[in-house]
Design a protein around this motif. Structure first.
Motif, PDB file in Angstrom:
ATOM      1  N   HIS A  80      15.214 -12.136  -4.694  1.00 39.53           N
ATOM      2  CA  HIS A  80      15.317 -11.215  -3.564  1.00 39.53           C
ATOM      3  C   HIS A  80      14.006 -11.181  -2.778  1.00 39.53           C
ATOM      4  N   VAL A  81      12.882 -11.099  -3.485  1.00 43.37           N
ATOM      5  CA  VAL A  81      11.580 -11.042  -2.822  1.00 43.37           C
ATOM      6  C   VAL A  81      11.261 -12.377  -2.146  1.00 43.37           C
ATOM      7  N   ILE A  82      11.625 -13.471  -2.773  1.00 41.41           N
ATOM      8  CA  ILE A  82      11.420 -14.785  -2.149  1.00 41.41           C
ATOM      9  C   ILE A  82      12.221 -14.885  -0.857  1.00 41.41           C
ATOM     10  N   ALA A  83      13.445 -14.377  -0.876  1.00 43.74           N
ATOM     11  CA  ALA A  83      14.268 -14.386   0.342  1.00 43.74           C
ATOM     12  C   ALA A  83      13.619 -13.549   1.433  1.00 43.74           C
ATOM     13  N   GLN A  84      13.032 -12.405   1.056  1.00 41.08           N
ATOM     14  CA  GLN A  84      12.316 -11.578   2.026  1.00 41.08           C
ATOM     15  C   GLN A  84      11.177 -12.367   2.671  1.00 41.08           C
ATOM     16  N   ALA A  85      10.413 -13.051   1.827  1.00 41.45           N
ATOM     17  CA  ALA A  85       9.268 -13.800   2.344  1.00 41.45           C
ATOM     18  C   ALA A  85       9.721 -14.903   3.293  1.00 41.45           C
ATOM     19  N   ARG A  86      10.800 -15.572   2.941  1.00 39.14           N
ATOM     20  CA  ARG A  86      11.304 -16.652   3.798  1.00 39.14           C
ATOM     21  C   ARG A  86      11.765 -16.126   5.157  1.00 39.14           C
ATOM     22  N   LYS A  87      12.265 -14.919   5.160  1.00 39.07           N
ATOM     23  CA  LYS A  87      12.728 -14.326   6.416  1.00 39.07           C
ATOM     24  C   LYS A  87      11.596 -13.613   7.170  1.00 39.07           C
ATOM     25  N   GLY A  88      10.452 -13.493   6.535  1.00 37.64           N
ATOM     26  CA  GLY A  88       9.335 -12.820   7.169  1.00 37.64           C
ATOM     27  C   GLY A  88       9.443 -11.311   7.122  1.00 37.64           C
ATOM     28  N   HIS A  89      10.297 -10.782   6.179  1.00 32.03           N
ATOM     29  CA  HIS A  89      10.473  -9.343   6.035  1.00 32.03           C
ATOM     30  C   HIS A  89       9.693  -8.847   4.841  1.00 32.03           C
ATOM     31  N   THR A  90       9.380  -7.531   4.824  1.00 31.45           N
ATOM     32  CA  THR A  90       8.726  -6.918   3.687  1.00 31.45           C
ATOM     33  C   THR A  90       9.673  -5.925   3.039  1.00 31.45           C
ATOM     34  N   GLY A  91       9.408  -5.644   1.751  1.00 34.03           N
ATOM     35  CA  GLY A  91      10.338  -4.803   1.005  1.00 34.03           C
ATOM     36  C   GLY A  91       9.784  -3.463   0.674  1.00 34.03           C
ATOM     37  N   GLY A  92      10.313  -2.893  -0.401  1.00 33.62           N
ATOM     38  CA  GLY A  92       9.918  -1.547  -0.778  1.00 33.62           C
ATOM     39  C   GLY A  92      10.085  -1.312  -2.255  1.00 33.62           C
ATOM     40  N   GLN A  93      10.336  -0.077  -2.595  1.00 37.30           N
ATOM     41  CA  GLN A  93      10.401   0.342  -3.989  1.00 37.30           C
ATOM     42  C   GLN A  93      11.767   0.917  -4.290  1.00 37.30           C
ATOM     43  N   ALA A  94      12.294   0.581  -5.445  1.00 34.30           N
ATOM     44  CA  ALA A  94      13.568   1.165  -5.863  1.00 34.30           C
ATOM     45  C   ALA A  94      13.320   2.178  -6.958  1.00 34.30           C
ATOM     46  N   LEU A 127       0.783  -1.238   0.000  1.00 35.28           N
ATOM     47  CA  LEU A 127       0.000   0.000   0.000  1.00 35.28           C
ATOM     48  C   LEU A 127       0.817   1.291   0.000  1.00 35.28           C
ATOM     49  N   PRO A 128       1.924   1.386   0.725  1.00 35.02           N
ATOM     50  CA  PRO A 128       2.653   2.660   0.720  1.00 35.02           C
ATOM     51  C   PRO A 128       3.171   3.073  -0.651  1.00 35.02           C
ATOM     52  N   TYR A 129       3.209   2.151  -1.605  1.00 37.80           N
ATOM     53  CA  TYR A 129       3.749   2.428  -2.923  1.00 37.80           C
ATOM     54  C   TYR A 129       2.654   2.597  -3.963  1.00 37.80           C
ATOM     55  N   VAL A 130       1.408   2.678  -3.484  1.00 33.64           N
ATOM     56  CA  VAL A 130       0.275   2.954  -4.364  1.00 33.64           C
ATOM     57  C   VAL A 130       0.116   4.474  -4.436  1.00 33.64           C
ATOM     58  N   GLY A 131       0.504   5.078  -5.550  1.00 32.51           N
ATOM     59  CA  GLY A 131       0.340   6.518  -5.718  1.00 32.51           C
ATOM     60  C   GLY A 131       1.060   7.311  -4.644  1.00 32.51           C
ATOM     61  N   HIS A 132       0.388   8.347  -4.164  1.00 34.51           N
ATOM     62  CA  HIS A 132       0.917   9.244  -3.152  1.00 34.51           C
ATOM     63  C   HIS A 132      -0.134   9.445  -2.061  1.00 34.51           C
TER      64      HIS A 132
END
Length: 275
Positions: free
Chosen positions: A261-275, A98-103
């Motif tokens: 990278h995203v799969i690794a995030q999911a396995r660690k229980g972390h969430t990502g962001g936007q580049a 959600l934080p990366y949906v528009g502004h």
């Protein structure tokens, strides 16, 4: 440009909105937040006879906990869902996207259901709904039906909604305790993603991965074993498309880099962001 003249009706109930859709059919458009609809009107990409405003229907402006699912009504804005106290615990993938949906300003008006009904293949919320295995609730004078996300979004800006149907809600499965990952690449924060990747670790430890921006709708599949090899093989299968932002080949290369990278995030229980 400005839109051609049209009639405007502010519906007080979902039943009134459904009756109007039954009367006008393809000549009607539903207005909830208008963040996609109004620009399309101004550019005259659509030319409706009537706009049906559902933004003030109280029954549609609710977030309901159904136990194993969270139902988000058609008038719920993206910022209202972001502010929901249980979002991160029960819908961690949506919380990540959600934080990366528009502004902030557009999320004050843009609705969750509106984004999903618009069905842009690069949009974050349709991707989150598809990866989580969510549902779309549609109502018409003929009754109500519930479609899986994969059946609802059929292609770019194309859904299974009939002309007389109103999207009244979407339902996300509760994902408490499940690892999620989300990452996207865009030219600027708030732009539609060039590609976006989301992943969820299911209860049986399989990983459900989805990618947006590579086809006419989010592509989703389960990935096991060597994540890099699986994503690389999948990227070759995706035709992709070309626009002023990226070539199909570049999109495939982005997916090869972001997917593991995203799969690794999911396995660690972390969430990502936007580049």
């Amino acid at each position: 440009m400005k839109p051609r003249p049209f009639d405007y009706v502010q519906a007080d109930t979902a039943e009134e909105a459904v009756a109007l859709l039954a009367e006008y059919g393809d000549e009607a458009r539903v207005l909830a937040g208008g963040q996609s609809l109004v620009p399309m009107l101004n550019l005259r990409l659509i030319d409706p006879q009537v706009l049906i405003d559902i933004s003030r229907i109280k029954d549609l402006d609710a977030i309901r906990d159904l136990g194993d699912k969270i139902e988000v009504g058609a008038a719920v804005t993206q910022n209202k869902l972001m502010a929901w106290a249980e979002l991160k615990q029960k819908l961690p993938l949506v919380a990540a996207a959600l934080p990366y949906v528009g502004h902030f300003q557009t999320r004050n008006k843009g609705t969750v259901c509106g984004s999903i009904a618009h069905a842009d293949p690069s949009s974050e919320l349709p991707l989150a709904l598809a990866v989580s295995g969510g549902e779309v609730v549609l109502r018409s004078a003929r009754g109500e039906r519930v479609l899986a996300a994969a059946a609802f979004q059929q292609d770019m800006l194309t859904t299974a909604r009939e002309a007389d149907e109103l999207v009244t809600a979407v339902r996300f499965p509760v994902m408490a305790g499940q690892g999620v990952g989300f990452h996207e690449l865009a030219r600027r924060h708030g732009d539609f993603a060039i590609i976006a990747v989301a992943a969820v670790v299911a209860k049986d430890k399989t990983i459900r991965v989805g990618v947006g921006g590579m086809a006419g709708k989010p592509a989703v599949r389960s990935v096991n074993g060597d994540a890099a090899a699986a994503i690389s093989a999948w990227a070759e299968e995706l035709e992709g498309y070309e626009d002023l932002h990226a070539t199909a080949a570049l999109r495939r290369d982005m997916f090869r880099k972001l997917g593991p990278h995203v799969i690794a995030q999911a396995r660690k229980g972390h969430t990502g962001g936007q580049a």
